[in-house]
Design a protein around this motif. Structure first.
Motif, PDB file in Angstrom:
ATOM      1  N   GLU A  96       0.838  -1.201   0.000  1.00  8.99           N
ATOM      2  CA  GLU A  96       0.000   0.000   0.000  1.00  8.99           C
ATOM      3  C   GLU A  96       0.875   1.255   0.000  1.00  8.99           C
ATOM      4  O   GLU A  96       0.562   2.256  -0.636  1.00  8.99           O
ATOM      5  N   GLN A  97       1.998   1.181   0.716  1.00 10.12           N
ATOM      6  CA  GLN A  97       2.945   2.300   0.749  1.00 10.12           C
ATOM      7  C   GLN A  97       3.515   2.568  -0.636  1.00 10.12           C
ATOM      8  O   GLN A  97       3.585   3.713  -1.094  1.00 10.12           O
ATOM      9  N   VAL A  98       3.902   1.513  -1.331  1.00  9.85           N
ATOM     10  CA  VAL A  98       4.468   1.660  -2.671  1.00  9.85           C
ATOM     11  C   VAL A  98       3.440   2.226  -3.643  1.00  9.85           C
ATOM     12  O   VAL A  98       3.755   3.111  -4.454  1.00  9.85           O
ATOM     13  N   LYS A  99       2.221   1.734  -3.565  1.00 15.62           N
ATOM     14  CA  LYS A  99       1.168   2.247  -4.460  1.00 15.62           C
ATOM     15  C   LYS A  99       0.949   3.740  -4.234  1.00 15.62           C
ATOM     16  O   LYS A  99       0.751   4.502  -5.186  1.00 15.62           O
ATOM     17  N   ALA A 100       1.005   4.155  -2.966  1.00 12.53           N
ATOM     18  CA  ALA A 100       0.827   5.578  -2.657  1.00 12.53           C
ATOM     19  C   ALA A 100       2.013   6.399  -3.153  1.00 12.53           C
ATOM     20  O   ALA A 100       1.845   7.526  -3.634  1.00 12.53           O
ATOM     21  N   LEU A 101       3.226   5.846  -3.049  1.00 15.92           N
ATOM     22  CA  LEU A 101       4.409   6.547  -3.559  1.00 15.92           C
ATOM     23  C   LEU A 101       4.284   6.786  -5.060  1.00 15.92           C
ATOM     24  O   LEU A 101       4.653   7.851  -5.574  1.00 15.92           O
ATOM     25  N   LYS A 102       3.754   5.824  -5.781  1.00 13.09           N
ATOM     26  CA  LYS A 102       3.549   5.990  -7.212  1.00 13.09           C
ATOM     27  C   LYS A 102       2.551   7.117  -7.505  1.00 13.09           C
ATOM     28  O   LYS A 102       2.676   7.832  -8.508  1.00 13.09           O
ATOM     29  N   GLN A 103       1.587   7.288  -6.610  1.00 12.50           N
ATOM     30  CA  GLN A 103       0.593   8.354  -6.797  1.00 12.50           C
ATOM     31  C   GLN A 103       1.191   9.744  -6.609  1.00 12.50           C
ATOM     32  O   GLN A 103       0.641  10.722  -7.109  1.00 12.50           O
ATOM     33  N   VAL A 131       7.330   8.419  10.251  1.00  7.74           N
ATOM     34  CA  VAL A 131       6.353   8.407   9.158  1.00  7.74           C
ATOM     35  C   VAL A 131       5.359   7.292   9.476  1.00  7.74           C
ATOM     36  O   VAL A 131       5.656   6.108   9.309  1.00  7.74           O
ATOM     37  N   PHE A 132       4.209   7.693   9.970  1.00  9.44           N
ATOM     38  CA  PHE A 132       3.198   6.701  10.329  1.00  9.44           C
ATOM     39  C   PHE A 132       2.706   5.967   9.090  1.00  9.44           C
ATOM     40  O   PHE A 132       2.658   6.525   7.989  1.00  9.44           O
ATOM     41  N   ASN A 133       2.353   4.711   9.266  1.00  9.80           N
ATOM     42  CA  ASN A 133       1.671   3.999   8.200  1.00  9.80           C
ATOM     43  C   ASN A 133       0.313   4.651   7.967  1.00  9.80           C
ATOM     44  O   ASN A 133      -0.119   5.512   8.743  1.00  9.80           O
ATOM     45  N   GLY A 134      -0.366   4.231   6.931  1.00  6.46           N
ATOM     46  CA  GLY A 134      -1.633   4.864   6.605  1.00  6.46           C
ATOM     47  C   GLY A 134      -2.752   3.870   6.390  1.00  6.46           C
ATOM     48  O   GLY A 134      -2.658   2.695   6.754  1.00  6.46           O
ATOM     49  N   VAL A 135      -3.796   4.362   5.780  1.00  4.96           N
ATOM     50  CA  VAL A 135      -4.962   3.528   5.473  1.00  4.96           C
ATOM     51  C   VAL A 135      -5.611   4.079   4.210  1.00  4.96           C
ATOM     52  O   VAL A 135      -5.572   5.287   3.952  1.00  4.96           O
ATOM     53  N   THR A 137      -3.706   8.923   6.051  1.00  2.00           N
ATOM     54  CA  THR A 137      -3.943   8.157   4.835  1.00  2.00           C
ATOM     55  C   THR A 137      -2.597   7.719   4.261  1.00  2.00           C
ATOM     56  O   THR A 137      -1.541   8.248   4.637  1.00  2.00           O
ATOM     57  N   TRP A 138      -2.632   6.783   3.323  1.00  2.00           N
ATOM     58  CA  TRP A 138      -1.389   6.354   2.685  1.00  2.00           C
ATOM     59  C   TRP A 138      -0.749   7.482   1.890  1.00  2.00           C
ATOM     60  O   TRP A 138       0.472   7.564   1.782  1.00  2.00           O
TER      61      TRP A 138
END
Length: 382
Positions: free
Chosen positions: A24-31, A184-188, A363-364
């Motif tokens: 989920e972290q990687v997908k958010a980084l791509k965004q 850096v907190f994880n997200g949702v 959020t992520w």
């Protein structure tokens, strides 16, 4: 910005929920326009992963096998072995701006060696409280060597990221990392985890987590038994997860006379977890050794009252009685007192605040933007 992301905590085709928080972290980084390549180290004797590359939800994952003997023997050298495997893989490391390593071993040690060879900055991302592995391997004869290896990785890193201040504090207690440490907190994913009207007629408390000691499932069961014995019998307890304590926990429900009120769901797919949370009336995971725990944020995003533990990462997000509830670890009577309130209407405001808390900064995408800023800092200072 091009980043090489190395993580042993990552989904596989057989177990797509493994390390889902990293995915989920990687997908958010791509965004946020970070070009990420993912490397997942797997041991030479791993039988779970059959393929070398997997394209999962728009992320191309490359599985790299490396040498590691079963057990703890020579564990302090696995980063070196992974490094050799990466060098032989044919990857063009010079194209990367930053190497992002999850945990000091083996990813962090391999990243340190790559950083020195190719002059690329790297960060180490800590997801757990066992930052030197001296809890997991305290009885191993080479435990001190493992600790020393972890310390070298932290010393050599351009930045150290923890999913909570608790993680950073665990490192800071032994070495000074203040000038290069970040939380850096994880997200949702708030579009996947969201409040909804309850569509099930069944009223239940939900627990999600591996069936291992630190998750505190036994305390949840004891507290739930006390609730049932107090006369509250119109609610069930559902436990999602698998692990070595499954039979022991099932026996406990029988001994306490509440087995007919408790459902052990076993492995539950990620999408089903979201559905379970949306329809739950309360989430309870009194884990007493947790760096953060994405499941707490997911439950809060679903607008359900969430119970976590003091002195763990989640107490940096939950304020007791405001946007969730906190108890002390291994104190099931405290959990019972929180569960008692399920018969009253005091959860409504807490539920609303929980959702607001997550939407505001957990959020992520929030997490990814902070990581992106760190990447820029280490590149600028390199």
């Amino acid at each position: 910005m091009k980043v090489l992301y190395i993580s042993g905590m990552y989904p596989t085709p057989v177990y797509p929920q493994k390390g889902i928080f990293c995915h989920e972290q990687v997908k958010a980084l791509k965004q946020v326009n970070v070009d990420v390549d993912v490397i997942v180290p797997i041991t030479i004797y791993d039988k779970e992963v059959k393929q070398k590359v997997w394209d999962y939800e728009g992320v191309k994952i490359k599985y790299i096998r490396f040498f590691k003997l079963p057990g703890v023997k020579r564990y302090e050298n696995i980063g070196k072995f992974l490094y050799f495997s990466l060098i032989l893989s044919g990857i063009n490391f010079k194209k990367y701006d930053v190497i992002h390593a999850d945990a000091p071993l083996p990813a962090g040690d391999a990243a340190l060696r790559l950083s020195k060879k190719y002059q690329i900055p790297f960060i180490v991302h800590g997801h757990g409280l066992d930052v030197f592995f001296d809890v997991s391997y305290k009885n191993a004869p080479n435990c001190q060597k493992i600790i020393e290896c972890c310390m070298k990785v932290y010393e050599g890193a351009d930045a150290i990221v923890g999913v909570s201040q608790k993680v950073i504090n665990c490192i800071q207690e032994r070495m000074d990392i203040q000038k290069k440490s970040y939380v850096v907190f994880n997200g949702v994913d708030v579009n996947k985890f969201y409040p909804t009207d309850k569509i099930t007629k069944e009223k239940y408390i939900l627990a999600v987590g591996n069936l291992i000691s630190i998750k505190g499932h036994d305390d949840t069961i004891n507290a739930f038994a006390k609730l049932v014995n107090s006369g509250v019998t119109n609610i069930r307890l559902k436990i999602a997860g698998r692990g070595p304590l499954e039979l022991e926990l099932k026996r406990l429900t029988v001994e306490l006379g509440i087995s007919k009120y408790v459902d052990f769901l076993g492995y539950v797919p990620y999408e089903k977890i979201a559905e379970l949370m949306r329809n739950a009336f309360l989430f309870c995971l009194p884990s007493w050794y947790e760096a953060l725990g994405c499941v707490y944020l997911e439950a809060m995003a679903c607008g359900i009252p969430t119970i976590g533990c003091y002195d763990n990462g989640i107490d940096e997000i939950i304020t007791d009685g405001v946007n969730g509830f906190l108890v002390h670890g291994k104190h099931y009577c405290e959990i019972y007192n929180k569960l008692l309130m399920i018969e009253h209407n005091i959860y409504s405001e807490v539920s609303k605040n929980a959702r607001k808390t997550v939407e505001k900064q957990y959020t992520w995408l929030d997490s990814a933007r902070k990581l992106y800023d760190i990447y820029q800092d280490v590149v600028r200072n390199c």
